[in-house]
Structures are given as structure tokens and as C-alpha cells.
Design a protein around this motif. Structure first.
Motif, PDB file in Angstrom:
ATOM      1  N   LEU A  87       0.815  -1.213   0.000  1.00 37.77           N
ATOM      2  CA  LEU A  87       0.000   0.000   0.000  1.00 37.77           C
ATOM      3  C   LEU A  87       0.844   1.255   0.000  1.00 37.77           C
ATOM      4  CD1 LEU A  87      -0.095   1.204   3.205  1.00 37.77           C
ATOM      5  CD2 LEU A  87      -1.438  -0.853   3.448  1.00 37.77           C
ATOM      6  N   GLU A  88       0.200   2.337  -0.420  1.00 43.98           N
ATOM      7  CA  GLU A  88       0.819   3.653  -0.434  1.00 43.98           C
ATOM      8  C   GLU A  88       0.095   4.521   0.575  1.00 43.98           C
ATOM      9  OE1 GLU A  88       0.659   5.149  -4.415  1.00 43.98           O
ATOM     10  OE2 GLU A  88       1.473   3.290  -5.235  1.00 43.98           O
ATOM     11  N   ALA A  89       0.860   4.972   1.571  1.00 43.26           N
ATOM     12  CA  ALA A  89       0.337   5.881   2.588  1.00 43.26           C
ATOM     13  C   ALA A  89       1.417   6.930   2.853  1.00 43.26           C
ATOM     14  CB  ALA A  89      -0.020   5.121   3.857  1.00 43.26           C
ATOM     15  N   PRO A  90       1.405   8.043   2.109  1.00 45.55           N
ATOM     16  CA  PRO A  90       2.475   9.038   2.223  1.00 45.55           C
ATOM     17  C   PRO A  90       2.645   9.615   3.638  1.00 45.55           C
ATOM     18  CG  PRO A  90       1.110   9.479   0.302  1.00 45.55           C
ATOM     19  CD  PRO A  90       0.445   8.393   1.071  1.00 45.55           C
ATOM     20  N   GLN A  91       1.605   9.576   4.468  1.00 45.87           N
ATOM     21  CA  GLN A  91       1.720  10.099   5.827  1.00 45.87           C
ATOM     22  C   GLN A  91       2.611   9.195   6.690  1.00 45.87           C
ATOM     23  OE1 GLN A  91      -1.048   9.711   4.129  1.00 45.87           O
ATOM     24  NE2 GLN A  91      -2.049  11.700   4.041  1.00 45.87           N
ATOM     25  N   PHE A  92       2.760   7.915   6.298  1.00 47.10           N
ATOM     26  CA  PHE A  92       3.536   6.960   7.087  1.00 47.10           C
ATOM     27  C   PHE A  92       4.892   6.649   6.473  1.00 47.10           C
ATOM     28  CE2 PHE A  92      -0.705   6.369   8.616  1.00 47.10           C
ATOM     29  CZ  PHE A  92      -0.532   6.124   9.962  1.00 47.10           C
ATOM     30  N   SER A  93       4.978   6.624   5.155  1.00 46.91           N
ATOM     31  CA  SER A  93       6.224   6.276   4.489  1.00 46.91           C
ATOM     32  C   SER A  93       6.215   6.833   3.073  1.00 46.91           C
ATOM     33  CB  SER A  93       6.387   4.750   4.450  1.00 46.91           C
ATOM     34  OG  SER A  93       7.519   4.390   3.714  1.00 46.91           O
ATOM     35  N   GLU A  94       7.402   7.278   2.615  1.00 43.10           N
ATOM     36  CA  GLU A  94       7.500   7.781   1.250  1.00 43.10           C
ATOM     37  C   GLU A  94       7.436   6.646   0.235  1.00 43.10           C
ATOM     38  OE1 GLU A  94      10.955  10.190   0.819  1.00 43.10           O
ATOM     39  OE2 GLU A  94      10.368  11.548   2.410  1.00 43.10           O
ATOM     40  N   SER A  95       7.911   5.448   0.625  1.00 45.08           N
ATOM     41  CA  SER A  95       7.863   4.300  -0.280  1.00 45.08           C
ATOM     42  C   SER A  95       6.646   3.434   0.055  1.00 45.08           C
ATOM     43  CB  SER A  95       9.150   3.478  -0.151  1.00 45.08           C
ATOM     44  OG  SER A  95       9.270   2.979   1.165  1.00 45.08           O
ATOM     45  N   GLN A  96       6.441   2.427  -0.756  1.00 49.75           N
ATOM     46  CA  GLN A  96       5.316   1.524  -0.517  1.00 49.75           C
ATOM     47  C   GLN A  96       5.572   0.676   0.724  1.00 49.75           C
ATOM     48  OE1 GLN A  96       4.765  -0.797  -4.070  1.00 49.75           O
ATOM     49  NE2 GLN A  96       3.452   0.746  -4.985  1.00 49.75           N
ATOM     50  N   LEU A  97       4.516   0.420   1.461  1.00 43.31           N
ATOM     51  CA  LEU A  97       4.583  -0.447   2.630  1.00 43.31           C
ATOM     52  C   LEU A  97       4.103  -1.835   2.231  1.00 43.31           C
ATOM     53  CD1 LEU A  97       2.998   1.988   5.231  1.00 43.31           C
ATOM     54  CD2 LEU A  97       5.388   1.319   5.116  1.00 43.31           C
ATOM     55  N   VAL A  98       4.846  -2.855   2.642  1.00 40.57           N
ATOM     56  CA  VAL A  98       4.481  -4.235   2.346  1.00 40.57           C
ATOM     57  C   VAL A  98       4.404  -4.986   3.667  1.00 40.57           C
ATOM     58  CG1 VAL A  98       5.135  -6.358   1.168  1.00 40.57           C
ATOM     59  CG2 VAL A  98       5.630  -4.162   0.118  1.00 40.57           C
ATOM     60  N   GLY A  99       3.332  -5.734   3.845  1.00 38.12           N
ATOM     61  CA  GLY A  99       3.189  -6.508   5.063  1.00 38.12           C
ATOM     62  C   GLY A  99       1.895  -7.291   5.078  1.00 38.12           C
ATOM     63  N   ARG A 100       1.638  -7.893   6.240  1.00 37.64           N
ATOM     64  CA  ARG A 100       0.435  -8.705   6.420  1.00 37.64           C
ATOM     65  C   ARG A 100      -0.563  -7.927   7.270  1.00 37.64           C
ATOM     66  NH1 ARG A 100      -0.656 -14.279   5.965  1.00 37.64           N
ATOM     67  NH2 ARG A 100       1.529 -14.701   5.534  1.00 37.64           N
ATOM     68  N   ARG A 137       1.360  -5.448   9.801  1.00 34.61           N
ATOM     69  CA  ARG A 137       2.634  -5.979  10.316  1.00 34.61           C
ATOM     70  C   ARG A 137       3.617  -5.913   9.154  1.00 34.61           C
ATOM     71  NH1 ARG A 137       3.219  -6.650  15.581  1.00 34.61           N
ATOM     72  NH2 ARG A 137       1.350  -7.461  16.544  1.00 34.61           N
ATOM     73  N   PRO A 138       4.620  -5.026   9.211  1.00 38.01           N
ATOM     74  CA  PRO A 138       5.557  -4.886   8.088  1.00 38.01           C
ATOM     75  C   PRO A 138       6.301  -6.189   7.782  1.00 38.01           C
ATOM     76  CG  PRO A 138       5.792  -3.069   9.637  1.00 38.01           C
ATOM     77  CD  PRO A 138       4.894  -4.074  10.284  1.00 38.01           C
TER      78      PRO A 138
END
Length: 185
Positions: free
Chosen positions: A38-51, A63-64
Motif C-alpha cells: 500500500l501507499e500511505a504518504p503520511q507513514f512512508s515515502e515508499s510503498q509499505l508491504v506486510g500482512r 505488520r511490516p
């Protein structure tokens, strides 16, 4: 005539209901336990991957993949959401790479050594290069398919959040009760 109109109306309603189900089946929803990107610019500039470890109507708990603490991300802050739906084989890509690489190699060998491979020792021609390219491309495609099928990559598809149920009743840890009613118009 009246019975015919009733049958036509009932058939139309049935067809519309089936068409709605077909369109709904085409949508992928995120659920608890899914691997997401997912893309959430408020949390990370790059994509977040997790479960996804928990999913509420308004918050996703992630969970990253690299470890670390869980992230509580409001659904309104998520700009792009993809769910992993298994893996796919790369046989076609491998075949294409083998086709091009070995085709070029076969053409070079045919053009360079065509005279030596010819039993009559005629000078190399473009036909020798074309024959080498054809033989190399066919062999390269087969080799590439075998190698490419051994390498898998994740298949990610666009996903949506499931719509909340029309009526929910939640009991908080402090004993409070929350009743939520949603209407679709």
C-alpha cells in the motif's frame, strides 16, 4: 399478454441481479491475514508491504514484512492498495529472452562459420546467418521457457476495503457500547 409482460419483467430482474453478482465477483477485497502493498504518504515515502493483522471499517493494522511494530493506518490515508494473489511463472519472459539472445548468437555463428560448416565450402551468405538465427531462436526459446518457469514472481492485484455491514454493535475494552448504522443511497 399480461403473463408475457410479467415473465419479461421477472427475467429482466433476474438478469440484473446476476449481472450485479458478476461485477461484484470481479472485485478483490482486502481481509485479515492478506499480504498487501500500500501507499500511505503520511507513514512512508515508499510503498509499505506486510500482512494485515487487523481490519476495522476505518483502520488497517499492518505488520511490516521486514519486522517491526505494527502500524495502525487510517483507511482514509491509504492512496493505493494491492493484495498478493499467489505467484505467477515467468516462462514467457524467459522464452522471449532466450529467443532473442540465442537467435542473435545463432545468426552471428552462422555468418561467421557458415563457410566452415558447409560441406562444399561455399562462402558464407545471409542464408547461413538466417539459418543460424532460426536454429538459435528455436533452441533459445525452449531453453528460456525451462529456465523462466523455474522463477516465480508475486502477482499483485488492485483491492478495495470491504463495505461495512449495515448495522454493527461493538463493545469496547472499557465496557462502552458503540452502535453504527450505515445506509447506501
Amino acid at each position: 399478454m399480461r403473463r408475457l409482460l410479467i415473465k419479461i419483467a421477472c427475467s429482466a430482474v433476474l438478469l440484473l441481479a446476476c449481472a450485479n453478482a458478476v461485477f461484484a465477483a470481479d472485485t478483490t477485497f482486502v481481509r485479515q491475514g492478506s499480504w498487501v502493498r500500500l501507499e500511505a504518504p503520511q507513514f512512508s515515502e515508499s510503498q509499505l508491504v506486510g500482512r494485515v493483522s487487523d481490519l476495522d471499517p476505518d483502520t488497517l493494522v499492518l505488520r511490516p514484512a521486514g519486522g517491526g511494530s505494527a502500524l495502525r493506518i487510517p483507511c482514509s490515508d491509504i492512496e493505493g492498495l494491492r493484495v498478493r494473489e499467489g505467484q505467477r511463472s515467468n516462462w514467457l519472459l524467459g522464452g522471449a529472452i532466450g529467443f532473442v539472445f540465442f537467435g542473435a548468437l545463432g545468426a552471428a555463428i552462422g555468418a561467421t562459420y557458415g563457410e566452415e560448416l558447409d560441406p562444399f565450402h561455399r562462402p558464407s551468405t545471409s542464408a547461413d546467418a538466417a539459418a543460424g538465427a532460426l536454429i538459435g531462436a528455436v533452441a533459445g526459446f525452449g531453453i528460456g521457457v525451462v529456465i523462466g518457469s523455474r522463477f516465480k514472481s508475486d502477482r499483485w492485484v488492485e483491492a478495495e476495503f470491504p463495505s461495512p455491514p449495515p448495522v454493527t454493535l461493538n463493545v469496547g475494552k472499557d465496557g462502552s457500547v458503540r452502535l453504527a448504522i450505515s445506509l447506501r443511497l
